[in-house]
Design a protein around this motif. Structure first.
Motif, PDB file in Angstrom:
ATOM      1  N   GLY A 133       0.818  -1.217   0.000  1.00  0.00           N
ATOM      2  CA  GLY A 133       0.000   0.000   0.000  1.00  0.00           C
ATOM      3  C   GLY A 133       0.844   1.254   0.000  1.00  0.00           C
ATOM      4  N   VAL A 134       1.873   1.275   0.828  1.00  0.00           N
ATOM      5  CA  VAL A 134       2.764   2.439   0.885  1.00  0.00           C
ATOM      6  C   VAL A 134       3.538   2.579  -0.421  1.00  0.00           C
ATOM      7  CG1 VAL A 134       4.800   3.391   2.041  1.00  0.00           C
ATOM      8  CG2 VAL A 134       2.944   2.413   3.400  1.00  0.00           C
ATOM      9  N   ALA A 135       4.017   1.457  -0.949  1.00  0.00           N
ATOM     10  CA  ALA A 135       4.807   1.498  -2.183  1.00  0.00           C
ATOM     11  C   ALA A 135       3.992   1.991  -3.383  1.00  0.00           C
ATOM     12  CB  ALA A 135       5.380   0.113  -2.482  1.00  0.00           C
ATOM     13  N   LEU A 136       2.691   1.758  -3.358  1.00  0.00           N
ATOM     14  CA  LEU A 136       1.846   2.153  -4.490  1.00  0.00           C
ATOM     15  C   LEU A 136       1.320   3.584  -4.392  1.00  0.00           C
ATOM     16  CD1 LEU A 136      -0.226  -1.114  -5.048  1.00  0.00           C
ATOM     17  CD2 LEU A 136       1.695  -0.252  -6.408  1.00  0.00           C
ATOM     18  N   ALA A 162     -14.427  -6.536  -4.264  1.00  0.00           N
ATOM     19  CA  ALA A 162     -13.878  -7.534  -5.178  1.00  0.00           C
ATOM     20  C   ALA A 162     -12.550  -8.078  -4.668  1.00  0.00           C
ATOM     21  CB  ALA A 162     -13.708  -6.932  -6.571  1.00  0.00           C
ATOM     22  N   LEU A 163     -11.713  -7.206  -4.117  1.00  0.00           N
ATOM     23  CA  LEU A 163     -10.435  -7.651  -3.579  1.00  0.00           C
ATOM     24  C   LEU A 163     -10.644  -8.605  -2.406  1.00  0.00           C
ATOM     25  CD1 LEU A 163      -7.365  -7.569  -3.512  1.00  0.00           C
ATOM     26  CD2 LEU A 163      -7.513  -5.483  -2.156  1.00  0.00           C
ATOM     27  N   VAL A 164     -11.559  -8.288  -1.525  1.00  0.00           N
ATOM     28  CA  VAL A 164     -11.842  -9.178  -0.388  1.00  0.00           C
ATOM     29  C   VAL A 164     -12.359 -10.526  -0.880  1.00  0.00           C
ATOM     30  CG1 VAL A 164     -13.314  -9.535   1.625  1.00  0.00           C
ATOM     31  CG2 VAL A 164     -12.223  -7.336   1.282  1.00  0.00           C
ATOM     32  N   VAL A 165     -13.321 -10.510  -1.787  1.00  0.00           N
ATOM     33  CA  VAL A 165     -13.910 -11.758  -2.275  1.00  0.00           C
ATOM     34  C   VAL A 165     -12.868 -12.610  -3.004  1.00  0.00           C
ATOM     35  CG1 VAL A 165     -15.598 -12.722  -3.896  1.00  0.00           C
ATOM     36  CG2 VAL A 165     -16.252 -10.863  -2.368  1.00  0.00           C
ATOM     37  N   CYS A 166     -12.100 -12.002  -3.894  1.00  0.00           N
ATOM     38  CA  CYS A 166     -11.077 -12.755  -4.621  1.00  0.00           C
ATOM     39  C   CYS A 166      -9.996 -13.263  -3.685  1.00  0.00           C
ATOM     40  CB  CYS A 166     -10.464 -11.895  -5.725  1.00  0.00           C
ATOM     41  SG  CYS A 166     -11.589 -11.565  -7.079  1.00  0.00           S
ATOM     42  N   GLY A 167      -9.652 -12.468  -2.691  1.00  0.00           N
ATOM     43  CA  GLY A 167      -8.679 -12.920  -1.700  1.00  0.00           C
ATOM     44  C   GLY A 167      -9.170 -14.101  -0.903  1.00  0.00           C
ATOM     45  N   LEU A 168     -10.433 -14.092  -0.532  1.00  0.00           N
ATOM     46  CA  LEU A 168     -11.013 -15.221   0.198  1.00  0.00           C
ATOM     47  C   LEU A 168     -11.054 -16.477  -0.676  1.00  0.00           C
ATOM     48  CD1 LEU A 168     -13.906 -13.436   2.104  1.00  0.00           C
ATOM     49  CD2 LEU A 168     -11.670 -14.126   2.987  1.00  0.00           C
ATOM     50  N   ILE A 169     -11.351 -16.306  -1.944  1.00  0.00           N
ATOM     51  CA  ILE A 169     -11.324 -17.441  -2.867  1.00  0.00           C
ATOM     52  C   ILE A 169      -9.904 -17.990  -2.983  1.00  0.00           C
ATOM     53  CG2 ILE A 169     -11.611 -18.129  -5.287  1.00  0.00           C
ATOM     54  CD1 ILE A 169     -13.984 -16.117  -5.354  1.00  0.00           C
ATOM     55  N   ALA A 170      -8.919 -17.100  -3.104  1.00  0.00           N
ATOM     56  CA  ALA A 170      -7.519 -17.540  -3.177  1.00  0.00           C
ATOM     57  C   ALA A 170      -7.113 -18.278  -1.906  1.00  0.00           C
ATOM     58  CB  ALA A 170      -6.604 -16.337  -3.403  1.00  0.00           C
ATOM     59  N   ALA A 183      -5.704 -11.002   2.467  1.00  0.00           N
ATOM     60  CA  ALA A 183      -6.867 -10.461   1.771  1.00  0.00           C
ATOM     61  C   ALA A 183      -7.481  -9.295   2.543  1.00  0.00           C
ATOM     62  CB  ALA A 183      -7.912 -11.558   1.560  1.00  0.00           C
ATOM     63  N   LEU A 184      -7.660  -9.466   3.831  1.00  0.00           N
ATOM     64  CA  LEU A 184      -8.296  -8.417   4.632  1.00  0.00           C
ATOM     65  C   LEU A 184      -7.400  -7.186   4.789  1.00  0.00           C
ATOM     66  CD1 LEU A 184     -10.034 -10.624   7.332  1.00  0.00           C
ATOM     67  CD2 LEU A 184     -11.043  -9.547   5.322  1.00  0.00           C
ATOM     68  N   VAL A 185      -6.123  -7.411   5.081  1.00  0.00           N
ATOM     69  CA  VAL A 185      -5.209  -6.263   5.242  1.00  0.00           C
ATOM     70  C   VAL A 185      -4.956  -5.596   3.892  1.00  0.00           C
ATOM     71  CG1 VAL A 185      -2.913  -5.533   6.020  1.00  0.00           C
ATOM     72  CG2 VAL A 185      -4.186  -7.232   7.335  1.00  0.00           C
ATOM     73  N   SER A 186      -4.945  -6.362   2.811  1.00  0.00           N
ATOM     74  CA  SER A 186      -4.798  -5.769   1.476  1.00  0.00           C
ATOM     75  C   SER A 186      -5.971  -4.848   1.163  1.00  0.00           C
ATOM     76  CB  SER A 186      -4.704  -6.859   0.408  1.00  0.00           C
ATOM     77  OG  SER A 186      -3.484  -7.538   0.494  1.00  0.00           O
ATOM     78  N   ALA A 187      -7.177  -5.312   1.455  1.00  0.00           N
ATOM     79  CA  ALA A 187      -8.349  -4.482   1.199  1.00  0.00           C
ATOM     80  C   ALA A 187      -8.309  -3.212   2.044  1.00  0.00           C
ATOM     81  CB  ALA A 187      -9.617  -5.273   1.480  1.00  0.00           C
ATOM     82  N   MET A 188      -7.911  -3.355   3.292  1.00  0.00           N
ATOM     83  CA  MET A 188      -7.822  -2.170   4.151  1.00  0.00           C
ATOM     84  C   MET A 188      -6.707  -1.231   3.683  1.00  0.00           C
ATOM     85  SD  MET A 188      -8.584  -3.884   7.856  1.00  0.00           S
ATOM     86  CE  MET A 188      -8.356  -2.349   8.727  1.00  0.00           C
TER      87      MET A 188
END
Length: 122
Positions: free
Chosen positions: A22-25, A92-100, A61-66
């Motif tokens: 997140g910081v890098a982006l 979408a990020l949360v859902v795809c992360g949970l699927i992964a 997934a959760l921390v990525s979405a946050m």
């Protein structure tokens, strides 16, 4: 390394890695939309799922979405979402992360990775 040890290693790495991404982006948030940047987080979550298993992938997934929301969507540095497109990217990020996470966990189970070494021919 058994499942518990793998979780203890990968769960904190997943959380810290998602925040670091997140910081890098941040420099790219003015160049492209958050939905495009979500793919970086998704790729990270898939890697964590493959290497760390379900719990670390869930953390990723959760921390990525946050992190996507906090660092890359307006208003910046809050957990508020003001645009519909950003809300869709977040969900979408949360859902795809949970699927992964589920697929990564199932792959480890199917491969017989439960802390034992697999010996060919036994």
């Amino acid at each position: 390394m058994d499942r518990w040890e793998r979780t203890q290693v990968w769960a904190p790495l997943a959380a810290l890695g998602a925040m670091a991404i997140g910081v890098a982006l941040i420099p790219l948030r003015e160049v492209t939309s958050a939905s495009n940047l979500a793919f970086v987080f998704l790729a990270f979550t898939i890697v964590v799922a493959e290497l760390g298993g379900a719990v670390p992938a869930l953390v990723a997934a959760l921390v990525s979405a946050m992190s996507l929301n906090f660092f890359l969507t307006e208003p910046y540095l809050t957990l508020a979402i003001s645009k519909t497109d950003d809300l869709i990217a977040f969900v979408a990020l949360v859902v795809c992360g949970l699927i992964a996470a589920a697929v990564g966990s199932q792959r480890l189970v199917d491969a017989g990775v439960d802390g034992r070494l697999l010996v060919v021919g036994e």
